[in-house]
Scaffold this motif. Structure first.
Motif, PDB file in Angstrom:
ATOM      1  N   MET B   1      59.135 -41.462  27.587  1.00 27.55           N
ATOM      2  CA  MET B   1      59.745 -42.192  26.469  1.00 27.55           C
ATOM      3  C   MET B   1      61.180 -42.525  26.827  1.00 27.55           C
ATOM      4  SD  MET B   1      60.059 -42.511  22.785  1.00 27.55           S
ATOM      5  CE  MET B   1      61.660 -43.283  22.587  1.00 27.55           C
ATOM      6  N   GLY B   2      61.429 -43.766  27.100  1.00 29.16           N
ATOM      7  CA  GLY B   2      62.760 -44.173  27.583  1.00 29.16           C
ATOM      8  C   GLY B   2      63.562 -44.904  26.530  1.00 29.16           C
ATOM      9  N   LEU B   3      64.661 -45.478  26.988  1.00 19.75           N
ATOM     10  CA  LEU B   3      65.545 -46.165  26.055  1.00 19.75           C
ATOM     11  C   LEU B   3      64.904 -47.406  25.448  1.00 19.75           C
ATOM     12  CD1 LEU B   3      69.159 -45.993  27.425  1.00 19.75           C
ATOM     13  CD2 LEU B   3      68.178 -44.966  25.385  1.00 19.75           C
ATOM     14  N   ASP B   5      61.851 -47.753  24.582  1.00  9.72           N
ATOM     15  CA  ASP B   5      61.057 -47.320  23.436  1.00  9.72           C
ATOM     16  C   ASP B   5      61.943 -47.076  22.226  1.00  9.72           C
ATOM     17  OD1 ASP B   5      58.534 -47.365  24.670  1.00  9.72           O
ATOM     18  OD2 ASP B   5      58.995 -45.493  25.710  1.00  9.72           O
ATOM     19  N   ALA B   6      63.099 -46.473  22.479  1.00 11.05           N
ATOM     20  CA  ALA B   6      64.023 -46.199  21.376  1.00 11.05           C
ATOM     21  C   ALA B   6      64.472 -47.505  20.732  1.00 11.05           C
ATOM     22  CB  ALA B   6      65.224 -45.409  21.874  1.00 11.05           C
ATOM     23  N   LEU B   7      64.701 -48.513  21.570  1.00 19.22           N
ATOM     24  CA  LEU B   7      65.101 -49.814  21.045  1.00 19.22           C
ATOM     25  C   LEU B   7      63.987 -50.414  20.180  1.00 19.22           C
ATOM     26  CD1 LEU B   7      67.776 -51.146  21.517  1.00 19.22           C
ATOM     27  CD2 LEU B   7      66.710 -52.655  23.195  1.00 19.22           C
ATOM     28  N   TRP B   8      62.735 -50.194  20.649  1.00 19.20           N
ATOM     29  CA  TRP B   8      61.593 -50.644  19.855  1.00 19.20           C
ATOM     30  C   TRP B   8      61.574 -49.972  18.487  1.00 19.20           C
ATOM     31  CZ3 TRP B   8      58.835 -54.670  19.627  1.00 19.20           C
ATOM     32  CH2 TRP B   8      58.536 -55.405  20.772  1.00 19.20           C
ATOM     33  N   ILE B   9      61.869 -48.665  18.467  1.00 14.65           N
ATOM     34  CA  ILE B   9      61.890 -47.945  17.189  1.00 14.65           C
ATOM     35  C   ILE B   9      62.903 -48.587  16.248  1.00 14.65           C
ATOM     36  CG2 ILE B   9      62.462 -45.736  16.073  1.00 14.65           C
ATOM     37  CD1 ILE B   9      61.245 -44.319  18.457  1.00 14.65           C
ATOM     38  N   VAL B  10      64.086 -48.931  16.804  1.00  8.83           N
ATOM     39  CA  VAL B  10      65.125 -49.555  15.977  1.00  8.83           C
ATOM     40  C   VAL B  10      64.607 -50.868  15.396  1.00  8.83           C
ATOM     41  CG1 VAL B  10      67.439 -50.553  15.978  1.00  8.83           C
ATOM     42  CG2 VAL B  10      66.977 -48.481  17.315  1.00  8.83           C
ATOM     43  N   LEU B  12      61.424 -52.086  15.168  1.00  8.97           N
ATOM     44  CA  LEU B  12      60.277 -51.923  14.276  1.00  8.97           C
ATOM     45  C   LEU B  12      60.699 -51.297  12.951  1.00  8.97           C
ATOM     46  CD1 LEU B  12      57.466 -50.727  16.719  1.00  8.97           C
ATOM     47  CD2 LEU B  12      57.575 -52.889  15.455  1.00  8.97           C
ATOM     48  N   GLY B  13      61.602 -50.325  13.021  1.00 10.52           N
ATOM     49  CA  GLY B  13      62.083 -49.663  11.809  1.00 10.52           C
ATOM     50  C   GLY B  13      62.682 -50.666  10.847  1.00 10.52           C
TER      51      GLY B  13
END
Lengths: 380, 196
Positions: B1-3, B5-10, B12-13
């Protein structure tokens, strides 16, 4: 004479315990002498004192604060019960009269996700300088929901190590909104923007709309974002008690007795979670720093959408009300009312600000649900 | 789980939040609209006529109808609606009527002529709350910017100032009273001494 050591608790005081006793004392002083959120800080401060007395054992094993943590926080019962009370206290009328303000509420949740990204960047995501897992980063981000119960619910559900710090940060920064927001608002809105008057809006909302609102909100949120159901459900149940007009006594109980009892229990329990050896680590300080970042990013994002509305409405929407998309109610509304009057003594923005502010309450719950949906999805 | 993915969370959130709240916004606006249509678009605090034009039509009918007399009751028909109308006061250029317990004050003014005693302006409550202080009395001359009321809302004390100078005709609220936003607090007109 084997049990004699039991009388010499102070000999077992570690430096962490001593610091935490100091912090507990400071919270009590803030609550009692400075009247900062006394309803929360007095029980939290005292709980913190209790938990850090050596050999007292209230926060470990079968101690009463440990039991309260088990039954109230880990089960998420306390935050949900408080939400029933909050729902019964909030009049969503000012939002329903200005439904567009819900978009400001949505924008102002950016602080949650922006801060999550930053925390993850510092932790497991890239730099590895701090012990922040994906779940911890999400829990830290949720401070930006500017809402105690949502912060507790999301951070415990995700199983973060920093629940106590996150909750204390969320509650204490809500009290600090009047310090955090004004400089950002002044920097982003020119004086003539701050002075923009907005007309009084009244009587456009039908009684039926107000009664159906909690039901519709629960269904819409539940269908699209099921993880938000416990929070939005509790909040909207409270609001239905208030607006239905047929259960006045339940509404009153939710607003007063229920909220007061649970706030008291929640306060001492959160205080009890502040045990020195776990609480005092460099990460805790970073949690507090990132909390300010979360509140600031919320404000910036809300104002940015506020400015867009200002431009696209042909200068009818005062951009400042965007800052109220943060759900710190009513602190944020008061800030905007004050800044509006400062720019023009006839410029009462309060009810417009309250509209965005209560819309932000719903938005922050949805944001919590979104976080709870996305983190497990990406965790593997 | 990289950065990434974190950007995707932001992303999608934020997308989820805007999706949920967008749908909610639409649902609530449509719901409120449909209730308003069924009730005929009435407004609280005003007489319940379907349109503003109907209120104006009623006003002109009232004034041009000679048999109208103070203290009398009339039956008022507007389309299919029938209501009882009571004339409370009637003098040149000025009628006060009561319909369904609500009072309506009408002033008739030809262009260029003003009626003695007609209030020029009102001060309305810009926010709901409790009137803490009333700082003017009937008949008092006030200057523009003078403090008239203090209204407490959300534990804040808000000063209400006079928008322009004039004489207070009537103070419509008392200290300690709860007011709604938009409620008339005070009626005032031009300073008589100045206009004569």
């Amino acid at each position: 004479m084997e049990g004699f050591g039991e009388f010499l608790g102070f000999l077992r005081l570690t430096w962490q315990g001593a610091v935490m006793l100091g912090i507990g004392g400071m919270l009590l002083w803030l609550g009692i002498a400075r009247k900062v959120e006394p309803v929360l800080l007095v029980p939290i401060g005292f709980g913190c004192l209790l938990a850090n007395i050596p050999l007292g054992g209230v926060a470990e094993g079968g101690g009463f604060l440990a039991i309260l943590e088990q039954v109230g926080i880990h089960t998420e019962i306390f935050p949900l019960l408080i939400f029933i009370g909050i729902g019964a206290m909030i009049d969503f009328g000012p939002f329903l009269e200005r439904p567009y303000t819900i978009l400001l509420g949505a924008a102002a949740q950016f602080g949650i996700f922006g801060t999550f990204f930053l925390a993850y960047l510092l932790g497991d995501g890239w730099l590895h300088v701090l012990d922040f897992s994906l779940q911890d980063a999400a829990a830290i981000g949720i401070i930006g929901s500017a809402d105690g119960p949502t912060s507790i619910f999301v951070s415990t559900t995700l199983g973060s190590k920093y629940v106590a710090a996150v909750v204390v940060a969320a509650y204490s920064y809500m009290a600090m909104v009047p310090i955090i927001q004004p400089p950002i608002i002044r920097a982003m809105c020119r004086k003539e923007e701050r002075a923009l008057r907005m007309p009084v809006v009244t009587g456009k909302v039908q009684k039926k709309t107000k009664v159906l609102f909690p039901v519709v909100t629960t269904l819409v949120t539940g269908f699209i974002c099921p993880k938000a159901v416990p929070l939005i459900g509790a909040l909207m149940l409270g609001n239905l008690l208030r607006e239905s007009g047929v259960v006045g006594q339940l509404s009153q109980t939710a607003q007063n007795e229920l909220t007061n009892i649970v706030t008291l229990l929640l306060g001492i329990t959160v205080g009890g979670m502040m045990v020195g050896t776990e609480f005092l680590r460099p990460e805790t300080i970073l949690v507090f720093v990132l909390g300010v970042v979360a509140f600031s990013l919320d404000t910036v994002a809300g104002l940015a959408l506020g400015k867009l509305m200002y431009v696209f409405s042909g200068r009818k929407v005062n951009p400042m009300i965007g800052a109220c998309g943060i759900s710190a109610f009513p602190m944020s509304s008061r800030v905007v009312q004050k800044l509006g009057l400062e720019a023009d003594p006839y410029n009462h923005l309060l009810m417009h600000a309250v509209g965005a502010n209560v819309a932000g309450q719903i938005a922050s719950v949805v944001a919590g649900g979104a976080m709870l949906t996305l983190i497990p999805m990406f965790a593997h | 789980m990289g950065l990434w993915d974190a950007l995707w969370i932001v992303l999608l959130g934020m997308a989820i939040i805007f999706a949920v709240l967008g749908v909610l916004l639409l649902a609530m606006v449509l719901l409120n609209k449909s209730f308003q249509l069924r009730k005929g678009g009435t407004r609280k605090g005003l007489l319940e006529f379907k349109k503003e034009e109907e209120t104006i039509a009623l006003a002109s009918a009232l004034y041009s109808w000679p048999p109208l007399a103070a203290g009398e009751e009339y039956s008022l028909r507007l389309g299919s609606d029938e209501r009882t109308l009571r004339v409370k006061e009637l003098d040149a250029g000025h009628v006060v009527v009561q319909v369904d317990g609500q009072e309506l004050e009408l002033w008739f003014e030809a262009p260029g002529r003003s009626i003695a005693g007609k209030p020029e302006a009102e001060v309305r409550a810009p926010l709901p709350g409790k009137v803490l202080k009333v700082m003017v009395r009937k008949g008092e001359a006030v200057a523009a910017g003078q403090e008239l009321f203090i209204i407490e809302a959300m534990k804040m004390q808000n000063s209400i100032f006079a928008p322009k100078g004039g004489v207070v005709h009537e103070v419509k609220v008392k200290e300690g009273e709860e007011v709604q936003d938009g409620q008339v607090l005070l009626a005032f007109g031009p300073n008589d001494a100045q206009s004569q």
